[in-house]
Design a protein around this motif. Structure first.
Motif, PDB file in Angstrom:
ATOM      1  N   VAL A  10      40.639  39.199  39.334  1.00 11.57           N
ATOM      2  CA  VAL A  10      39.806  40.273  38.803  1.00 11.57           C
ATOM      3  C   VAL A  10      38.394  39.751  38.531  1.00 11.57           C
ATOM      4  N   GLN A  11      37.425  40.596  38.885  1.00  8.73           N
ATOM      5  CA  GLN A  11      36.010  40.294  38.608  1.00  8.73           C
ATOM      6  C   GLN A  11      35.455  41.473  37.820  1.00  8.73           C
ATOM      7  N   GLU A  12      34.754  41.179  36.728  1.00 12.68           N
ATOM      8  CA  GLU A  12      34.243  42.253  35.878  1.00 12.68           C
ATOM      9  C   GLU A  12      33.115  43.036  36.539  1.00 12.68           C
ATOM     10  N   ASP A  13      32.500  42.499  37.575  1.00 13.08           N
ATOM     11  CA  ASP A  13      31.506  43.240  38.352  1.00 13.08           C
ATOM     12  C   ASP A  13      32.245  44.145  39.332  1.00 13.08           C
ATOM     13  N   GLY A  14      32.229  45.437  39.039  1.00 14.07           N
ATOM     14  CA  GLY A  14      33.007  46.379  39.822  1.00 14.07           C
ATOM     15  C   GLY A  14      32.584  46.536  41.266  1.00 14.07           C
ATOM     16  N   SER A  15      31.421  46.028  41.643  1.00 12.07           N
ATOM     17  CA  SER A  15      30.968  46.139  43.034  1.00 12.07           C
ATOM     18  C   SER A  15      31.754  45.230  43.961  1.00 12.07           C
ATOM     19  N   CYS A  16      32.385  44.204  43.400  1.00 10.54           N
ATOM     20  CA  CYS A  16      33.140  43.196  44.140  1.00 10.54           C
ATOM     21  C   CYS A  16      32.267  42.162  44.871  1.00 10.54           C
ATOM     22  N   SER A  17      30.977  42.280  44.768  1.00  8.34           N
ATOM     23  CA  SER A  17      30.128  41.298  45.467  1.00  8.34           C
ATOM     24  C   SER A  17      30.381  39.866  44.991  1.00  8.34           C
ATOM     25  N   PRO A  18      30.431  39.620  43.683  1.00  7.13           N
ATOM     26  CA  PRO A  18      30.731  38.241  43.248  1.00  7.13           C
ATOM     27  C   PRO A  18      32.142  37.810  43.623  1.00  7.13           C
ATOM     28  N   TRP A  19      33.075  38.761  43.650  1.00  6.73           N
ATOM     29  CA  TRP A  19      34.459  38.442  43.994  1.00  6.73           C
ATOM     30  C   TRP A  19      34.506  37.794  45.363  1.00  6.73           C
ATOM     31  N   TRP A  20      33.798  38.368  46.358  1.00  9.01           N
ATOM     32  CA  TRP A  20      33.851  37.840  47.716  1.00  9.01           C
ATOM     33  C   TRP A  20      33.108  36.511  47.852  1.00  9.01           C
ATOM     34  N   LEU A  21      32.346  36.176  46.817  1.00 14.21           N
ATOM     35  CA  LEU A  21      31.724  34.854  46.801  1.00 14.21           C
ATOM     36  C   LEU A  21      32.600  33.837  46.081  1.00 14.21           C
ATOM     37  N   GLY A  22      33.768  34.305  45.636  1.00 15.18           N
ATOM     38  CA  GLY A  22      34.705  33.391  45.003  1.00 15.18           C
ATOM     39  C   GLY A  22      34.596  33.299  43.500  1.00 15.18           C
ATOM     40  N   TYR A  23      33.903  34.253  42.893  1.00 18.36           N
ATOM     41  CA  TYR A  23      33.757  34.236  41.442  1.00 18.36           C
ATOM     42  C   TYR A  23      34.715  35.248  40.830  1.00 18.36           C
ATOM     43  N   TYR A  24      35.676  34.726  40.057  1.00 17.15           N
ATOM     44  CA  TYR A  24      36.649  35.586  39.410  1.00 17.15           C
ATOM     45  C   TYR A  24      36.582  35.366  37.901  1.00 17.15           C
ATOM     46  N   ASN A  25      36.788  36.424  37.149  1.00 19.00           N
ATOM     47  CA  ASN A  25      36.908  36.273  35.700  1.00 19.00           C
ATOM     48  C   ASN A  25      38.337  35.940  35.291  1.00 19.00           C
ATOM     49  N   PHE A  26      39.295  36.466  36.057  1.00 21.47           N
ATOM     50  CA  PHE A  26      40.700  36.226  35.757  1.00 21.47           C
ATOM     51  C   PHE A  26      41.474  36.107  37.063  1.00 21.47           C
ATOM     52  N   ARG A  27      42.521  35.318  37.047  1.00 16.58           N
ATOM     53  CA  ARG A  27      43.391  35.206  38.205  1.00 16.58           C
ATOM     54  C   ARG A  27      44.805  34.898  37.752  1.00 16.58           C
ATOM     55  N   GLY A  28      45.773  35.251  38.595  1.00 12.82           N
ATOM     56  CA  GLY A  28      47.162  34.945  38.285  1.00 12.82           C
ATOM     57  C   GLY A  28      47.534  33.571  38.810  1.00 12.82           C
ATOM     58  N   ARG A  29      48.811  33.266  38.705  1.00  9.29           N
ATOM     59  CA  ARG A  29      49.303  31.951  39.125  1.00  9.29           C
ATOM     60  C   ARG A  29      49.707  31.908  40.596  1.00  9.29           C
ATOM     61  N   GLY A  30      49.795  33.062  41.191  1.00 12.56           N
ATOM     62  CA  GLY A  30      50.056  33.096  42.623  1.00 12.56           C
ATOM     63  C   GLY A  30      51.512  33.296  42.984  1.00 12.56           C
ATOM     64  N   THR A  31      51.725  33.728  44.223  1.00 15.01           N
ATOM     65  CA  THR A  31      53.061  33.865  44.784  1.00 15.01           C
ATOM     66  C   THR A  31      53.014  33.331  46.215  1.00 15.01           C
ATOM     67  N   GLN A  32      54.013  32.537  46.569  1.00 10.25           N
ATOM     68  CA  GLN A  32      54.003  31.843  47.853  1.00 10.25           C
ATOM     69  C   GLN A  32      54.538  32.728  48.969  1.00 10.25           C
ATOM     70  N   VAL A  33      53.832  32.752  50.073  1.00 10.11           N
ATOM     71  CA  VAL A  33      54.271  33.436  51.280  1.00 10.11           C
ATOM     72  C   VAL A  33      54.418  32.394  52.381  1.00 10.11           C
ATOM     73  N   THR A  34      55.594  32.352  52.987  1.00 12.59           N
ATOM     74  CA  THR A  34      55.852  31.409  54.073  1.00 12.59           C
ATOM     75  C   THR A  34      56.353  32.178  55.282  1.00 12.59           C
ATOM     76  N   VAL A  35      55.662  32.027  56.392  1.00 14.29           N
ATOM     77  CA  VAL A  35      56.028  32.727  57.626  1.00 14.29           C
ATOM     78  C   VAL A  35      56.415  31.690  58.669  1.00 14.29           C
ATOM     79  N   SER A  36      57.641  31.803  59.162  1.00 14.43           N
ATOM     80  CA  SER A  36      58.131  30.843  60.148  1.00 14.43           C
ATOM     81  C   SER A  36      58.079  31.442  61.557  1.00 14.43           C
ATOM     82  N   SER A  37      57.875  30.579  62.528  1.00 14.85           N
ATOM     83  CA  SER A  37      57.767  31.057  63.913  1.00 14.85           C
ATOM     84  C   SER A  37      59.132  31.158  64.571  1.00 14.85           C
TER      85      SER A  37
END
Length: 124
Positions: free
Chosen positions: A97-124
């Motif tokens: 989440v980025q507090e700037d609602g335009s999302c411009s800073p988000w796409w530059l990699g600036y986040y105010n908050f983030r979760g711990r993540g969930t792993q996705v694994t795709v096998s061939s």
């Protein structure tokens, strides 16, 4: 306080699908930018998708034709439907989440908050 909890990751064969969920609390949807990014070991972080404060979505180039945000997204949960998965989609997926609602800073990699993540694994 903002809390983001991701779920829905797992292992799938190439061509399969997964739906990720980000349960959010403490987020002011009308003013924040929310989205997903991913990161694989040894690779740089990639933005997957954002939803801005006006409800508009923006996808990373690799995600445009295969990933979607369901239209009936519950206000307190951000979903990500991933179809036609490829081995190169293997990564940890994070909700941020980025507090700037335009999302411009988000796409530059600036986040105010983030979760711990969930792993996705795709096998061939």
């Amino acid at each position: 306080q903002v809390q983001l909890v991701e779920s829905g990751g797992g292992s799938v064969q190439a061509g399969g699908s997964l739906t990720l969920s980000c349960a959010a609390s403490g987020v002011t949807y009308s003013s924040y930018c929310m989205g997903w990014f991913r990161q694989a070991p040894g690779k740089k972080r990639e933005g997957v998708v954002t939803v801005d404060s006006d409800g508009r979505t923006r996808f990373g180039d690799f995600a445009k034709d295969r990933f979607t945000i369901p239209k009936d997204n519950a206000k307190d949960t951000l979903y990500l439907e991933m179809n036609s998965l490829k081995p190169e989609d293997t990564a940890m997926y994070y909700c941020a989440v980025q507090e700037d609602g335009s999302c411009s800073p988000w796409w530059l990699g600036y986040y105010n908050f983030r979760g711990r993540g969930t792993q996705v694994t795709v096998s061939s």
